[in-house]
Design an enzyme around this catalytic site. Structure first.
Site, PDB file in Angstrom:
ATOM      1  N   GLY A  20      36.117  38.397  49.868  1.00  0.00           N
ATOM      2  CA  GLY A  20      36.716  39.334  48.929  1.00  0.00           C
ATOM      3  C   GLY A  20      37.273  40.542  49.673  1.00  0.00           C
ATOM      4  N   GLY A  89      31.213  35.108  50.569  1.00  0.00           N
ATOM      5  CA  GLY A  89      31.029  36.379  49.874  1.00  0.00           C
ATOM      6  C   GLY A  89      29.576  36.697  49.601  1.00  0.00           C
ATOM      7  N   THR A  90      29.400  37.717  48.787  1.00  0.00           N
ATOM      8  CA  THR A  90      28.045  38.146  48.455  1.00  0.00           C
ATOM      9  C   THR A  90      27.774  37.896  46.972  1.00  0.00           C
ATOM     10  OG1 THR A  90      28.827  40.380  47.998  1.00  0.00           O
ATOM     11  CG2 THR A  90      28.001  39.951  50.219  1.00  0.00           C
ATOM     12  N   GLU A 179      28.128  36.714  40.901  1.00  0.00           N
ATOM     13  CA  GLU A 179      29.225  37.336  41.658  1.00  0.00           C
ATOM     14  C   GLU A 179      30.426  37.426  40.722  1.00  0.00           C
ATOM     15  OE1 GLU A 179      31.228  34.479  41.299  1.00  0.00           O
ATOM     16  OE2 GLU A 179      31.682  34.120  43.402  1.00  0.00           O
ATOM     17  N   MET A 180      31.625  37.542  41.238  1.00  0.00           N
ATOM     18  CA  MET A 180      32.740  37.824  40.332  1.00  0.00           C
ATOM     19  C   MET A 180      34.001  36.994  40.621  1.00  0.00           C
ATOM     20  SD  MET A 180      32.266  41.975  40.101  1.00  0.00           S
ATOM     21  CE  MET A 180      33.209  42.135  38.603  1.00  0.00           C
ATOM     22  N   GLU A 181      33.878  35.898  41.347  1.00  0.00           N
ATOM     23  CA  GLU A 181      35.086  35.209  41.818  1.00  0.00           C
ATOM     24  C   GLU A 181      35.118  33.686  41.689  1.00  0.00           C
ATOM     25  OE1 GLU A 181      33.358  37.477  43.786  1.00  0.00           O
ATOM     26  OE2 GLU A 181      34.697  39.180  43.538  1.00  0.00           O
ATOM     27  N   SER A 203      23.188  39.888  48.465  1.00  0.00           N
ATOM     28  CA  SER A 203      23.298  41.277  48.947  1.00  0.00           C
ATOM     29  C   SER A 203      22.479  42.241  48.094  1.00  0.00           C
ATOM     30  CB  SER A 203      24.759  41.722  48.924  1.00  0.00           C
ATOM     31  OG  SER A 203      25.266  41.637  47.605  1.00  0.00           O
ATOM     32  N   ASP A 204      22.045  41.770  46.913  1.00  0.00           N
ATOM     33  CA  ASP A 204      21.226  42.631  46.067  1.00  0.00           C
ATOM     34  C   ASP A 204      20.419  41.763  45.104  1.00  0.00           C
ATOM     35  OD1 ASP A 204      24.203  42.551  45.184  1.00  0.00           O
ATOM     36  OD2 ASP A 204      23.132  42.873  43.313  1.00  0.00           O
TER      37      ASP A 204
HETATM   38  N1  HPA Z   1      26.974  41.664  40.487  1.00  0.00           N
HETATM   39  C1  HPA Z   1      28.195  41.161  40.509  1.00  0.00           C
HETATM   40  N2  HPA Z   1      28.791  40.774  41.620  1.00  0.00           N
HETATM   41  C2  HPA Z   1      28.124  40.896  42.765  1.00  0.00           C
HETATM   42  C3  HPA Z   1      26.856  41.423  42.814  1.00  0.00           C
HETATM   43  C4  HPA Z   1      26.242  41.820  41.619  1.00  0.00           C
HETATM   44  O1  HPA Z   1      25.103  42.285  41.611  1.00  0.00           O
HETATM   45  N3  HPA Z   1      26.462  41.436  44.116  1.00  0.00           N
HETATM   46  C5  HPA Z   1      27.482  40.933  44.832  1.00  0.00           C
HETATM   47  N4  HPA Z   1      28.489  40.599  44.016  1.00  0.00           N
END
Ligand code: HPA
Length: 235
Positions: A20, A89-90, A179-181, A203-204
């Site tokens: 991204g 990605g994350t 995630e968003m993709e 990542s979280d």
């Molecule tokens: N939410 C949405 N998209 C993300 C997140 C998240 O916590 N971490 C990485 N991409």
């Protein structure tokens, strides 16, 4: 040239890694590829081509969210005739026992976006990964001794919605992370007979509120980039 990617014909490889973050595209190109060449800086969304273990590969930033991802995936496919796209990605974990730095391979990508409902006349489409790439990434991870999780993920339109309970129904249905993709990538790819796979690092953690440090992110991105590149050279 396409509208958003400033590459000339022939400058983008048939196989593309799709982070991204455009700076992550630069990081991957500089750390893993030889003979790198920046073919696009349009809107700061860098794209590089280079060579990994003798194979020509491109790395293209695609931004955040389904709309931005859709723009780059459409143009890679329709203007540059790309055949394989691997998102690196994350994601956020929605399980207490899936921790920071873990690797998730997105088998399928559910979504709260209405984009596919519009496309499919109000019906639900289940976007899935390319099975060939999925088998290969699984084999490569086993060979290099990298632990991966393979399962569903969720592509959301809203990073900030304020309601953390909205993940509950998804985690109860075995979805591993958010995630968003990937919904956009998988849907556009399958319709164009292009292979796609998303390789994500956590990542979280949305439940515990923990977030990876800059160093942990970089380590994770290095690991999934390596996994993606080793997967695409098995062809
Ligand atoms: N939410 C949405 N998209 C993300 C997140 C998240 O916590 N971490 C990485 N991409």
């Amino acid at each position: 040239m396409s509208y958003h990617i400033g590459a000339k014909d022939g400058e983008v490889a048939e196989t593309v890694l799709l982070p991204g973050d455009p700076l992550r595209a630069q990081f991957i190109a500089e750390n893993f590829l030889e003979d790198i060449y920046c073919y696009s800086k349009v809107r700061g969304m860098y794209g590089f081509s280079g060579v990994y273990q003798g194979k020509k590969v491109s790395v293209q930033g695609a931004g955040m969210g389904l709309p931005s991802t859709s723009i780059y995936v459409n143009e890679l496919i329709n203007f540059y005739r790309v055949k394989t796209i691997v998102r690196v990605g994350t994601c956020g974990s929605i399980h207490t026992d899936i921790g920071l730095g873990e690797k998730i391979i997105a088998l399928g990508a559910s979504t709260d976006s209405s984009v596919n409902r519009v496309k499919f006349n109000g019906q639900d489409f289940a976007p899935t990964a390319d099975f060939d790439l999925l088998q290969k990434v699984n084999a490569v991870a086993g060979k290099i001794g990298m632990d991966i999780l393979i399962g569903g993920i969720y592509s959301t339109d809203s990073f900030y919605l304020g309601n953390n309970d909205r993940w509950k129904v998804w985690s109860e249905h075995g979805v591993l992370g958010v995630e968003m993709e990937s919904t956009a990538l998988y849907t556009l790819a399958v319709a164009a007979k292009v292979r796609a796979l998303s390789i994500l690092m956590v990542s979280d953690n949305i439940i515990t509120g923990k977030t990876a440090s800059g160093e942990e992110r970089e380590k994770g991105i290095r690991e999934i980039s390596k996994l993606a590149l080793e997967t695409i050279i098995t062809e």
